[in-house]
Structures are given as C-alpha cells and as structure tokens.
Write a protein that holds these residues in place. Structure first.
Motif, PDB file in Angstrom:
ATOM      1  N   TRP A  67       0.827  -1.212   0.000  1.00 28.64           N
ATOM      2  CA  TRP A  67       0.000   0.000   0.000  1.00 28.64           C
ATOM      3  C   TRP A  67       0.857   1.257   0.000  1.00 28.64           C
ATOM      4  O   TRP A  67       0.504   2.255  -0.630  1.00 28.64           O
ATOM      5  CB  TRP A  67      -0.920   0.012   1.217  1.00 28.64           C
ATOM      6  N   LEU A  68       1.997   1.215   0.682  1.00 29.36           N
ATOM      7  CA  LEU A  68       2.852   2.403   0.768  1.00 29.36           C
ATOM      8  C   LEU A  68       3.636   2.660  -0.517  1.00 29.36           C
ATOM      9  O   LEU A  68       3.895   3.810  -0.864  1.00 29.36           O
ATOM     10  CB  LEU A  68       3.831   2.255   1.946  1.00 29.36           C
ATOM     11  N   GLN A  69       4.061   1.569  -1.194  1.00 31.12           N
ATOM     12  CA  GLN A  69       4.848   1.685  -2.422  1.00 31.12           C
ATOM     13  C   GLN A  69       6.116   2.511  -2.201  1.00 31.12           C
ATOM     14  O   GLN A  69       6.441   3.402  -2.981  1.00 31.12           O
ATOM     15  CB  GLN A  69       3.994   2.301  -3.546  1.00 31.12           C
ATOM     16  N   ASN A  70       6.819   2.226  -1.102  1.00 30.95           N
ATOM     17  CA  ASN A  70       8.037   2.939  -0.758  1.00 30.95           C
ATOM     18  C   ASN A  70       9.248   2.160  -1.294  1.00 30.95           C
ATOM     19  O   ASN A  70       9.488   1.019  -0.900  1.00 30.95           O
ATOM     20  CB  ASN A  70       8.140   3.106   0.759  1.00 30.95           C
ATOM     21  N   ASN A  71      10.025   2.768  -2.184  1.00 32.95           N
ATOM     22  CA  ASN A  71      11.163   2.087  -2.816  1.00 32.95           C
ATOM     23  C   ASN A  71      12.267   1.734  -1.820  1.00 32.95           C
ATOM     24  O   ASN A  71      12.889   0.672  -1.908  1.00 32.95           O
ATOM     25  CB  ASN A  71      11.745   2.958  -3.928  1.00 32.95           C
ATOM     26  N   SER A 124      11.137  -1.158   0.199  1.00 25.03           N
ATOM     27  CA  SER A 124      11.170  -2.340  -0.661  1.00 25.03           C
ATOM     28  C   SER A 124      12.580  -2.917  -0.759  1.00 25.03           C
ATOM     29  O   SER A 124      12.771  -4.135  -0.685  1.00 25.03           O
ATOM     30  CB  SER A 124      10.655  -1.975  -2.057  1.00 25.03           C
ATOM     31  N   SER A 125      13.576  -2.034  -0.893  1.00 25.86           N
ATOM     32  CA  SER A 125      14.971  -2.488  -0.970  1.00 25.86           C
ATOM     33  C   SER A 125      15.417  -3.132   0.338  1.00 25.86           C
ATOM     34  O   SER A 125      16.093  -4.165   0.336  1.00 25.86           O
ATOM     35  CB  SER A 125      15.885  -1.307  -1.306  1.00 25.86           C
ATOM     36  N   ILE A 126      15.036  -2.518   1.453  1.00 24.69           N
ATOM     37  CA  ILE A 126      15.393  -3.064   2.770  1.00 24.69           C
ATOM     38  C   ILE A 126      14.782  -4.449   2.951  1.00 24.69           C
ATOM     39  O   ILE A 126      15.449  -5.391   3.406  1.00 24.69           O
ATOM     40  CB  ILE A 126      14.923  -2.121   3.896  1.00 24.69           C
ATOM     41  N   ASN A 139      15.169  -3.772  -9.159  1.00 20.40           N
ATOM     42  CA  ASN A 139      15.057  -2.484  -8.459  1.00 20.40           C
ATOM     43  C   ASN A 139      16.350  -1.674  -8.576  1.00 20.40           C
ATOM     44  O   ASN A 139      16.318  -0.454  -8.772  1.00 20.40           O
ATOM     45  CB  ASN A 139      14.719  -2.699  -6.987  1.00 20.40           C
ATOM     46  N   ASN A 140      17.491  -2.361  -8.458  1.00 21.75           N
ATOM     47  CA  ASN A 140      18.777  -1.678  -8.582  1.00 21.75           C
ATOM     48  C   ASN A 140      18.976  -1.118  -9.986  1.00 21.75           C
ATOM     49  O   ASN A 140      19.492  -0.010 -10.164  1.00 21.75           O
ATOM     50  CB  ASN A 140      19.920  -2.625  -8.233  1.00 21.75           C
ATOM     51  N   ASP A 141      18.557  -1.881 -10.994  1.00 18.26           N
ATOM     52  CA  ASP A 141      18.667  -1.420 -12.381  1.00 18.26           C
ATOM     53  C   ASP A 141      17.786  -0.198 -12.616  1.00 18.26           C
ATOM     54  O   ASP A 141      18.185   0.750 -13.292  1.00 18.26           O
ATOM     55  CB  ASP A 141      18.263  -2.530 -13.345  1.00 18.26           C
ATOM     56  N   ASN A 142      16.581  -0.230 -12.041  1.00 16.45           N
ATOM     57  CA  ASN A 142      15.659   0.899 -12.202  1.00 16.45           C
ATOM     58  C   ASN A 142      16.207   2.155 -11.509  1.00 16.45           C
ATOM     59  O   ASN A 142      16.069   3.265 -12.029  1.00 16.45           O
ATOM     60  CB  ASN A 142      14.287   0.556 -11.630  1.00 16.45           C
TER      61      ASN A 142
END
Length: 243
Positions: free
Chosen positions: A162-166, A169-171, A236-239
């Motif tokens: 719901w938060l969509q926090n990048n 997400s990485s953590i 995610n890293n590529d983005n």
C-alpha cells in the motif's frame, strides 16, 4: 579394541554412503522440478493465448496459487500415507503449476536480468547447501529466528504493497536474502539428520523415495523464493541506476 574400531569405522562409512545416496536423490528430483518449472514458464510465456488468459484472468491465477498451497500441505502432512510414486507425481504437478503462475516474469523482466538472478541464486544456494552439509555447528536454533524473520518480511511486504516505498522495498529484499540463505543451510542440515534416520532402513526404497521428494520440495521452495527475491532486487537496482 581393534575389532571395535573397525566396526565403528565401517558403520560410519555406511552411514556416509547412505547420506550421500539420499542427497543425490534429493538434488536429482529438485533439479527435475526446476527444469520442469523453467520449461513450462518459458513455453507459456511464448504461447500468447495461454499467457494472455492467465494475465487477464486473476481468479484463475489465484485458483492456481491456492492449488499450489494445497499441494504443499498435502505432500508435507500426508508424507507417510502416500506412496513414493504418488508424491513424485504431486511434486511434478506442483512444479508445473509454478511454471504457469510465474510465466509472467518473462514479460516483466528482461532475459539478462532473469539469467543474472538465476546464476546469482544458484551460487548462493550451492554455497549455503555446502555450509549446511559440512558444518559441525547445530543450526536448529535458527529455526525460530528464521520463522519470525519470514513472518516479519510477509507483514512488511503487505504493508509496503500500500505504501509503495522504494527504500522500504529495498530493505525488505536485502533482509529477505539474509533469512532465505540461512533457511537453505538450516534445511540442508535438517535433511542430513533425516538421512541419518532413514539410513537405518535404507533398503525400503519407497520410504527413501518419499523422503527424497520431501527434501526436494523443501530445497525447491528455498531456491524459488530466493530466486524471486534476487530477481526483484536486481530489477530495483537497475531501475534506480536508470533514474
């Protein structure tokens, strides 16, 4: 005294041989499951009609996912009630379903990312399997830690949906890698202990096959979960690099 030592040495050699036999079967069936999953996933992704149907029919996809959970439950909890052949069939069916439900990765990620994730996962998987197999340290204490960690990861992932926090997400992805690599070592040692127990009745081929399928399922799930975590992490890293 010499005869006792020779007897003990012979017993240890037989146990070691039985453990190696068990693990060869575990890795053999696990590899078959992964190859079947990869083939089905690739085939479905290249069959436009089937691929579009799965992507556009969420109820069908949810039904397949529910069936996967049901199969894992059946194989894990009815181990001693099912024959080795039946368990093998269920495991292969489960592997095929995983290929169906994961075929969408070919439309979401490019082939280089998928290949990199697979190689990275394979190297990490083999390293942790080796450590779990050869270490003299009892890893049973990790069981509850891993369980609580995975539970926390699930809660965090649902929250971040719901938060969509990048950053979050990485953590979550990095923490997931830690816990799932530990799980591989933990499961490997657990299977080694199972191998020692069934080595007492190694001539029961059906019993050996049942537990080999159980071991294959455990490590298969570990590999698949780690693969998707690393795939998501690399993507995610590529983005982030592109931004």
């Amino acid at each position: 005294m010499i005869e006792y030592q020779d007897l003990k040495s012979t017993t240890l050699k037989k146990e070691k041989y039985h453990i190696q036999t068990y693990f060869r079967r575990v890795y053999g069936w696990m590899s078959c499951g992964l190859l079947l999953t990869a083939f089905v996933s690739w085939y479905v992704s290249n069959t436009i009609e089937v691929s579009n149907y799965l992507l556009n029919n969420k109820f069908c996809l949810l039904g397949l996912c529910f069936l996967q959970f049901a199969l894992v439950f059946i194989m894990s909890n009815l181990l001693n009630r099912l024959s080795g052949k039946t368990l093998t069939t269920l495991f292969m069916f489960y592997s095929s379903l995983t290929g169906l439900t994961t075929a969408g990765i070919f439309s979401v990620y490019n082939q280089n990312t998928i290949f990199t994730a697979f190689i990275t996962t394979s190297l990490m998987f083999l390293s942790m399997c080796f450590w779990g197999y050869v270490t003299k340290k009892d890893l049973s204490y990790l069981g509850n830690i891993i369980l609580m960690g995975i539970f926390g990861i699930i809660i965090s992932s649902l929250t971040n949906f719901w938060l969509q926090n990048n950053l979050l997400s990485s953590i979550i992805n990095y923490v997931s890698v830690i816990f799932f690599t530990l799980l591989i070592a933990y499961d490997t040692q657990k299977l080694k202990n199972i191998a020692k127990q069934i080595s007492l009745n190694i001539n029961d081929k059906d019993n050996l096959r049942r537990y080999a399928i159980l071991g294959a399922l455990m490590l298969y799930l570990d590999f698949i979960n780690l693969f998707f975590i690393i795939l998501n992490l690399i993507s995610n890293n590529d983005n982030n690099d592109d931004k």
